[in-house]
Design a protein around this motif. Sequence first.
Motif, short mmCIF file in Angstrom:
data_model
loop_
_atom_site.label_atom_id
_atom_site.label_comp_id
_atom_site.label_asym_id
_atom_site.label_seq_id
_atom_site.Cartn_x
_atom_site.Cartn_y
_atom_site.Cartn_z
N VAL A 189 8.49 9.08 1.84
CA VAL A 189 9.17 9.73 0.72
C VAL A 189 8.70 11.17 0.67
CG1 VAL A 189 9.63 9.74 -1.75
CG2 VAL A 189 9.26 7.56 -0.58
N CYS A 190 9.62 12.12 0.81
CA CYS A 190 9.29 13.54 0.80
C CYS A 190 9.92 14.19 -0.42
CB CYS A 190 9.81 14.22 2.07
SG CYS A 190 9.06 13.61 3.59
N CYS A 191 9.08 14.71 -1.31
CA CYS A 191 9.55 15.34 -2.54
C CYS A 191 9.30 16.84 -2.50
CB CYS A 191 8.82 14.76 -3.75
SG CYS A 191 9.04 12.99 -3.99
N MET A 192 10.31 17.63 -2.83
CA MET A 192 10.15 19.07 -3.00
C MET A 192 9.63 19.75 -1.74
SD MET A 192 8.27 18.68 -6.70
CE MET A 192 7.12 17.50 -5.97
N GLY A 193 9.98 19.19 -0.59
CA GLY A 193 9.44 19.71 0.66
C GLY A 193 10.48 20.35 1.55
N ALA A 194 10.03 20.74 2.74
CA ALA A 194 10.87 21.36 3.76
C ALA A 194 10.54 20.72 5.10
CB ALA A 194 10.62 22.87 3.80
N PRO A 195 11.37 20.93 6.11
CA PRO A 195 11.06 20.39 7.43
C PRO A 195 9.72 20.90 7.94
CG PRO A 195 13.35 21.11 7.33
CD PRO A 195 12.69 21.61 6.08
N ALA A 196 8.86 19.98 8.34
CA ALA A 196 7.52 20.38 8.78
C ALA A 196 7.54 21.08 10.13
CB ALA A 196 6.60 19.15 8.85
N ASP A 197 8.64 20.95 10.86
CA ASP A 197 8.71 21.59 12.17
C ASP A 197 9.44 22.92 12.12
OD1 ASP A 197 11.27 20.66 11.69
OD2 ASP A 197 11.53 19.72 13.66
N ALA A 198 9.72 23.42 10.92
CA ALA A 198 10.39 24.71 10.78
C ALA A 198 9.45 25.84 11.20
CB ALA A 198 10.86 24.93 9.35
N PRO A 243 0.82 -1.22 0.00
CA PRO A 243 0.00 0.00 0.00
C PRO A 243 0.85 1.26 0.00
CG PRO A 243 -0.08 -1.06 2.15
CD PRO A 243 0.64 -2.01 1.24
N LEU A 244 0.49 2.20 -0.87
CA LEU A 244 1.22 3.46 -1.00
C LEU A 244 0.23 4.60 -1.10
CD1 LEU A 244 3.78 5.19 -1.51
CD2 LEU A 244 3.55 4.63 -3.95
N LEU A 245 0.32 5.54 -0.17
CA LEU A 245 -0.54 6.72 -0.15
C LEU A 245 0.23 7.92 -0.69
CD1 LEU A 245 -3.38 7.77 0.93
CD2 LEU A 245 -2.08 8.58 2.93
N LEU A 246 -0.34 8.60 -1.70
CA LEU A 246 0.25 9.79 -2.28
C LEU A 246 -0.50 11.02 -1.77
CD1 LEU A 246 0.66 8.70 -6.03
CD2 LEU A 246 2.32 8.49 -4.16
N ILE A 247 0.25 11.99 -1.23
CA ILE A 247 -0.35 13.21 -0.69
C ILE A 247 0.10 14.40 -1.53
CG2 ILE A 247 -0.72 14.64 1.35
CD1 ILE A 247 0.16 12.32 3.08
N MET A 248 -0.86 15.11 -2.12
CA MET A 248 -0.57 16.23 -3.02
C MET A 248 -0.29 17.50 -2.22
SD MET A 248 0.01 17.67 -5.80
CE MET A 248 0.18 16.16 -6.73
N GLY A 249 0.25 18.50 -2.93
CA GLY A 249 0.68 19.73 -2.30
C GLY A 249 -0.38 20.82 -2.26
N GLY A 298 2.39 18.39 0.67
CA GLY A 298 2.11 17.00 0.97
C GLY A 298 3.27 16.32 1.69
N ALA A 299 4.50 16.79 1.44
CA ALA A 299 5.65 16.25 2.16
C ALA A 299 5.57 16.60 3.64
CB ALA A 299 6.95 16.78 1.55
N ALA A 300 5.11 17.80 3.95
CA ALA A 300 4.95 18.20 5.35
C ALA A 300 3.84 17.38 6.02
CB ALA A 300 4.62 19.69 5.44
N LEU A 301 2.75 17.15 5.31
CA LEU A 301 1.67 16.33 5.86
C LEU A 301 2.15 14.90 6.08
CD1 LEU A 301 -1.34 17.64 3.72
CD2 LEU A 301 -0.83 18.19 6.12
N ALA A 302 2.97 14.39 5.16
CA ALA A 302 3.50 13.04 5.32
C ALA A 302 4.39 12.96 6.56
CB ALA A 302 4.28 12.65 4.07
N SER A 349 -1.59 0.14 7.66
CA SER A 349 -0.45 1.02 7.50
C SER A 349 -0.11 1.09 6.02
CB SER A 349 0.76 0.52 8.30
OG SER A 349 1.17 -0.76 7.82
N ALA A 350 0.73 2.04 5.65
CA ALA A 350 1.08 2.21 4.24
C ALA A 350 2.41 2.94 4.11
CB ALA A 350 -0.01 3.00 3.49
N HIS A 351 3.07 2.77 2.98
CA HIS A 351 4.15 3.66 2.59
C HIS A 351 3.51 4.99 2.22
CE1 HIS A 351 6.90 0.20 2.45
NE2 HIS A 351 5.87 -0.47 1.93
N VAL A 352 4.14 6.09 2.56
CA VAL A 352 3.54 7.41 2.35
C VAL A 352 4.51 8.30 1.58
CG1 VAL A 352 2.53 9.44 3.45
CG2 VAL A 352 2.18 7.17 4.47
N MET A 353 4.01 8.90 0.50
CA MET A 353 4.81 9.79 -0.33
C MET A 353 4.08 11.11 -0.47
SD MET A 353 6.10 9.08 -4.25
CE MET A 353 7.36 10.10 -5.01
#
Length: 283
Positions: free
Chosen positions: A135-144, A24-30, A116-120, A107-111
């Motif tokens: 997998v975080c693409c084109m993202g930044a630290p979510a705790d920044a 299972p792989l969940l994709l989260i958009m931006g 969406g990278a911050a949500l992941a 559970s799932a792999h999450v991209m």
Amino acid sequence: MTVRYAANGDASIAYETFGDAGKPLLLIMGLDFQMIWWPDGFCERLAEAGYHVARFDNRDTGLSTHYTSPTDDSPWRALLGGTKPVYSARDMIADGLAVMDANGWDSAHVMGGSMGAALAQGMALLHPARVRSLVCCMGAPADAGVLRTLRYLRFGIFKDFRKLPKEPDAAGLLAVYRAIASPGYPFPERWARETAELSHARSPRDPKTTQRHLAAGRALKLPPLSDITVPTLVVHGADDPLIRPRAGRDLAAAIPGAQYVEYPGMGHSLPEELWDDVIRRMP
């Protein structure tokens, strides 16, 4: 492609799946983009690689539940934390969990891409038992914090955004995507135009969604990223016109054992020419 719906409280979350078996792989958009901006071809390639893929419209986009704002605050005010959230990033994370539940996934792999990278990251921190890898693409630290987030942005692109069509139509969506696309790769003109037209037909863009998404993200408080223990891949473009590569490097450095890959010529999009390499690297 059949659209199905998952329920999270008062929110109805539209989703689609690719493949009928596999991991299972969940994709989260931006931010402010519909799930169809995860290209069908990429989702099909993932299914061929052994994943059962689910992509979904974040709340306030596409065919999922939309909201309204009591005030017309600017995106900058929302980013700086000056806008009262209509919903929270925790709600948006729970939307993804609802899609997993609808598919019977414990559970799932999450991209995630961009926002969406911050949500992941938030999902991995707040619901660690639900995330197998990240997998975080084109993202930044979510705790920044706000100041750190601002340092990650390339402000020059906002001058370009001001020159784009103001109408929330297909032409405007296409222009935005062209502005953030990968300069080192051919622009996917036909796919981008068709996707912009389909996006507008599914649900015309509400400009206030941007401020609502940003306000939700700014209000999220998370544990440190060092608490993430699942295998993690961070992908960033060396030529991202929106978020500096340092954001991706800092994100990977903050997560124990994370793998980092930076592609020359990649912008704030994932070119088809890189799909196979990204899939090969996924944990």
